[in-house]
Design a protein around this motif. Structure first.
Motif, PDB file in Angstrom:
ATOM      1  N   UNK A  80       0.799  -1.214   0.000  1.00 22.06           N
ATOM      2  CA  UNK A  80       0.000   0.000   0.000  1.00 22.06           C
ATOM      3  C   UNK A  80       0.843   1.281   0.000  1.00 22.06           C
ATOM      4  N   UNK A  81       2.104   1.166  -0.349  1.00 20.45           N
ATOM      5  CA  UNK A  81       2.963   2.347  -0.424  1.00 20.45           C
ATOM      6  C   UNK A  81       3.862   2.227  -1.650  1.00 20.45           C
ATOM      7  N   UNK A  82       4.165   3.372  -2.215  1.00 21.70           N
ATOM      8  CA  UNK A  82       5.119   3.388  -3.326  1.00 21.70           C
ATOM      9  C   UNK A  82       6.540   3.568  -2.798  1.00 21.70           C
ATOM     10  N   UNK A  83       6.671   3.737  -1.509  1.00 16.67           N
ATOM     11  CA  UNK A  83       7.973   3.953  -0.876  1.00 16.67           C
ATOM     12  C   UNK A  83       8.735   2.635  -0.801  1.00 16.67           C
ATOM     13  N   UNK A  84       9.872   2.566  -1.473  1.00 15.87           N
ATOM     14  CA  UNK A  84      10.669   1.338  -1.401  1.00 15.87           C
ATOM     15  C   UNK A  84      11.392   1.275  -0.062  1.00 15.87           C
ATOM     16  N   UNK A  85      11.808   0.090   0.303  1.00 16.92           N
ATOM     17  CA  UNK A  85      12.539  -0.072   1.563  1.00 16.92           C
ATOM     18  C   UNK A  85      13.826   0.742   1.545  1.00 16.92           C
ATOM     19  N   UNK A  86      14.482   0.816   0.395  1.00 16.12           N
ATOM     20  CA  UNK A  86      15.733   1.571   0.289  1.00 16.12           C
ATOM     21  C   UNK A  86      15.488   3.060   0.527  1.00 16.12           C
ATOM     22  N   UNK A 105      21.390  15.088   1.591  1.00 16.93           N
ATOM     23  CA  UNK A 105      20.130  15.262   0.867  1.00 16.93           C
ATOM     24  C   UNK A 105      20.336  14.997  -0.625  1.00 16.93           C
ATOM     25  N   UNK A 106      21.447  15.463  -1.172  1.00 12.80           N
ATOM     26  CA  UNK A 106      21.750  15.175  -2.580  1.00 12.80           C
ATOM     27  C   UNK A 106      21.860  13.672  -2.820  1.00 12.80           C
ATOM     28  N   UNK A 107      22.510  12.966  -1.906  1.00  5.95           N
ATOM     29  CA  UNK A 107      22.608  11.503  -2.025  1.00  5.95           C
ATOM     30  C   UNK A 107      21.236  10.850  -1.942  1.00  5.95           C
ATOM     31  N   UNK A 115      16.560   8.252  -4.758  1.00  4.36           N
ATOM     32  CA  UNK A 115      15.174   8.343  -5.225  1.00  4.36           C
ATOM     33  C   UNK A 115      15.099   8.259  -6.756  1.00  4.36           C
ATOM     34  N   UNK A 116      16.054   8.873  -7.450  1.00  2.00           N
ATOM     35  CA  UNK A 116      16.084   8.763  -8.913  1.00  2.00           C
ATOM     36  C   UNK A 116      16.295   7.311  -9.339  1.00  2.00           C
ATOM     37  N   UNK A 117      17.226   6.646  -8.677  1.00  3.12           N
ATOM     38  CA  UNK A 117      17.492   5.242  -9.006  1.00  3.12           C
ATOM     39  C   UNK A 117      16.283   4.358  -8.734  1.00  3.12           C
ATOM     40  N   UNK A 118      15.526   4.699  -7.698  1.00  6.57           N
ATOM     41  CA  UNK A 118      14.342   3.920  -7.324  1.00  6.57           C
ATOM     42  C   UNK A 118      13.085   4.413  -8.060  1.00  6.57           C
ATOM     43  N   UNK A 119      13.243   5.440  -8.880  1.00  5.32           N
ATOM     44  CA  UNK A 119      12.128   6.034  -9.637  1.00  5.32           C
ATOM     45  C   UNK A 119      11.000   6.509  -8.718  1.00  5.32           C
ATOM     46  N   UNK A 120      11.399   7.118  -7.601  1.00  2.93           N
ATOM     47  CA  UNK A 120      10.437   7.638  -6.625  1.00  2.93           C
ATOM     48  C   UNK A 120      10.313   9.148  -6.838  1.00  2.93           C
ATOM     49  N   UNK A 121       9.521   9.528  -7.830  1.00  2.82           N
ATOM     50  CA  UNK A 121       9.390  10.932  -8.202  1.00  2.82           C
ATOM     51  C   UNK A 121       8.624  11.749  -7.167  1.00  2.82           C
ATOM     52  N   UNK A 122       7.737  11.131  -6.460  1.00  2.41           N
ATOM     53  CA  UNK A 122       7.004  11.831  -5.406  1.00  2.41           C
ATOM     54  C   UNK A 122       7.955  12.302  -4.299  1.00  2.41           C
ATOM     55  N   UNK A 123       8.860  11.418  -3.896  1.00  2.00           N
ATOM     56  CA  UNK A 123       9.823  11.795  -2.851  1.00  2.00           C
ATOM     57  C   UNK A 123      10.824  12.817  -3.388  1.00  2.00           C
ATOM     58  N   UNK A 124      11.197  12.702  -4.646  1.00  2.00           N
ATOM     59  CA  UNK A 124      12.077  13.722  -5.248  1.00  2.00           C
ATOM     60  C   UNK A 124      11.404  15.080  -5.168  1.00  2.00           C
ATOM     61  N   UNK A 125      10.125  15.113  -5.513  1.00  3.11           N
ATOM     62  CA  UNK A 125       9.372  16.368  -5.444  1.00  3.11           C
ATOM     63  C   UNK A 125       9.352  16.903  -4.008  1.00  3.11           C
ATOM     64  N   UNK A 126       9.110  16.033  -3.054  1.00  5.25           N
ATOM     65  CA  UNK A 126       9.108  16.418  -1.636  1.00  5.25           C
ATOM     66  C   UNK A 126      10.457  16.996  -1.226  1.00  5.25           C
ATOM     67  N   UNK A 127      11.545  16.413  -1.710  1.00  2.00           N
ATOM     68  CA  UNK A 127      12.891  16.817  -1.293  1.00  2.00           C
ATOM     69  C   UNK A 127      13.364  18.121  -1.932  1.00  2.00           C
ATOM     70  N   UNK A 128      12.672  18.606  -2.954  1.00  2.00           N
ATOM     71  CA  UNK A 128      13.072  19.863  -3.596  1.00  2.00           C
ATOM     72  C   UNK A 128      13.124  21.014  -2.582  1.00  2.00           C
ATOM     73  N   UNK A 129      12.177  21.034  -1.671  1.00  2.00           N
ATOM     74  CA  UNK A 129      12.158  22.072  -0.648  1.00  2.00           C
ATOM     75  C   UNK A 129      13.445  22.033   0.181  1.00  2.00           C
TER      76      UNK A 129
END
Length: 175
Positions: free
Chosen positions: A8-14, A110-112, A117-131
């Motif tokens: 029920x989550x798109x968040x990977x364990x990594x 944060x850059x790491x 997130x890019x490697x895991x294709x987690x675009x939602x978290x990338x968007x969150x981290x922009x701030x």
């Protein structure tokens, strides 16, 4: 049950693990800034103490922002244990050197995290981290300007007093 929740989550364990590590880093930063505030206050640098109290509060707010995000997207945020917080510094200038080093380390972390997130294709978290990426640019800028006061003003005679007076005036100006 954990497998069902994971579905029920798109968040990977990594990504979840890296976000929890960032929570720990932000919490540690908050604790370190609190210790710096105490050192400044005890040594008569009241404006710098207030600056570090504010920094401590900001880092805790950053930690909570990530903490809530992890839980909101179906992960499990972990409350970190913080140990080995440095309590003493050799000089007034050293505190600001350590503060700048800390901000640079947080930016790298944060850059790491964004890279993961890019490697895991987690675009939602990338968007969150922009701030956080924008916030770190500001944090590094202010920390760098604080440290530069030691070169511009110098520490001789009333220098440290003048530096302490100038610390609250430093702000980041977005272009």
């Amino acid at each position: 049950m954990k497998d069902l929740i994971r579905l029920n989550t798109s968040l990977t364990e990594k990504v979840e693990s890296q976000l929890n590590e960032q929570i720990r880093i932000e919490a540690a930063s908050s604790s370190h800034y609190l210790a710096m505030a105490s050192w400044c206050e005890v040594n008569g640098f009241e404006n710098s103490a207030e600056y570090f109290y504010k920094q401590s509060d900001e880092e805790r707010a950053h930690m909570l922002k990530i903490f809530k995000y992890v839980n909101d997207v179906g992960g499990h945020a972990v409350s970190p244990t913080i140990t080995e917080v440095r309590q003493d510094y050799g000089s007034f200038k050293e505190i600001f050197e350590v503060a700048l080093e800390n901000e640079i380390a947080v930016s790298k972390s944060i850059n790491n995290l964004v890279d993961v997130c890019y490697k895991e294709k987690d675009h939602s978290t990338i968007n969150f981290l922009q701030w956080f990426l924008e916030e770190q640019r500001e944090e590094e800028y202010v920390a760098r300007r604080c440290l530069e006061l030691f070169d511009v003003i110098g520490e001789e005679t009333q220098g440290r007093y003048m530096i302490d007076r100038e610390i609250p005036k430093i702000t980041y100006r977005e272009e």
